[in-house]
Design an enzyme around this catalytic site. Structure first.
Site, PDB file in Angstrom:
ATOM      1  CE1 TYR A  96      -3.110   2.991   0.539  1.00 55.68           C
ATOM      2  CE2 TYR A  96      -3.582   2.193   2.749  1.00 55.68           C
ATOM      3  CZ  TYR A  96      -3.813   3.094   1.729  1.00 55.68           C
ATOM      4  OH  TYR A  96      -4.746   4.086   1.901  1.00 55.68           O
ATOM      5  CE  LYS A 123      -5.964   1.966  -1.544  1.00 57.78           C
ATOM      6  NZ  LYS A 123      -6.521   2.237  -0.201  1.00 57.78           N
TER       7      LYS A 123
END
Length: 297
Positions: free
Chosen positions: A137, A165
């Protein structure tokens, strides 16, 4: 390893009651609401879920409840990131036990960790996830960790990493990542550039506003697959009009207020130190909720 994770994933909100405790009934309704609106999966316990104002026990409760409601119906990604590696590992083990499809973790923040320390952090979590793919992330605006392209390339090639992400407005970097890693599952993280992110190489997205209008984002995916750029642009514009309002209200509390008017969330409050929505925005949010319910049918 993670190819089945492609799609449109709602970054799940976490409802609280008037006493600031976890509202389990509203959480269950919200999960079902997302399933019914055609979301491909849920990203649980991330920034949108207010993970960093919850205890470890509460985060585990959220994972357990979501798994009870949605396991086997849609894809489930557990965000397990903490500043502490040990706590991240504990959440990763819980995600495996509850039957999640993948784990995710933001880069450890606040302290100025070295890049090798970041890598070691991810390796430890991957080990505790016991075979679940890792979704790295990257959100420099909130984490304060500004990874270079070379560092991103290193992280996504660690054994056990299957996805990224990418919550960044740098679409050039998005395209560079896709070009370098054609098989990596790549998520667009900023809802307001979802269509552009797909064109830059993203396989799908993880976003907070999917909670209230996920079908619009699915419509963008469908339009782009069919080569209908005009429809994709129109849908993105409609999404961005909503985002403009939510930025004024505060995104998470604005979303919860809309869901309150939709009878999904009982109490439209975030956990302190977040405050409530300014009352001057309530009429606009109520109209928005009515419009979205009518559009959804």
């Amino acid at each position: 390893m993670a190819t089945n994770l492609r799609g449109v994933m709602a970054a799940l909100l976490t409802p609280f009651d008037q006493q600031q405790a976890l509202d389990k009934a509203s959480l269950r309704r919200l999960v079902q609401f997302n399933i019914q609106q055609g979301i491909d999966g849920l990203y649980v316990g991330g920034s949108t879920g207010e993970a960093f104002v919850q205890s470890l026990s509460e985060r585990e409760q959220v994972l357990e409840i979501v798994a009870e409601e949605a396991k086997g119906k849609i894809k489930l990604i557990a965000h397990v990131g903490c500043v502490s590696t040990a706590e991240s590992q504990q959440l990763a083990s819980s995600a495996k036990r509850y039957g999640f499809d993948a784990v995710s973790a933001v880069t450890p923040f606040y302290y100025p960790f070295s890049f090798e320390e970041h890598c070691d952090h991810y390796r430890a979590i991957i080990d505790s996830a016991d075979g679940l793919p890792m979704v790295v992330y990257n959100i420099p605006a909130l984490s304060g960790v500004k990874l270079t392209l070379d560092q991103i390339n290193t992280l996504v090639t660690l054994p056990g990493v299957g996805a990224l992400k990418q919550t960044s407005g740098d679409l050039y970097q998005m395209e560079q990542i896709r070009r370098e890693h054609p098989d990596l599952v790549l998520y667009n993280g900023y809802d307001e550039i979802f269509a552009s992110g797909l064109l830059a190489g993203a396989d799908g997205g993880i976003g907070s506003t999917y909670n209230i209008m996920g079908w619009r984002y699915q419509g963008i995916v469908k339009a782009l697959k069919e080569g209908d750029i005009q429809t994709a642009q129109k849908l993105q514009t409609e999404c961005n009009k909503v985002i403009d309002l939510l930025i004024k209200t505060g995104v998470f509390r604005g979303l919860k207020t809309v869901l309150h008017y939709m009878d999904v969330v009982s109490v439209p409050l975030c956990r302190k130190p977040f405050g409530p929505v300014d009352e001057k925005y309530l009429p606009e949010l109520k109209v928005l909720a009515q419009q979205l319910m009518q559009e959804r049918g």
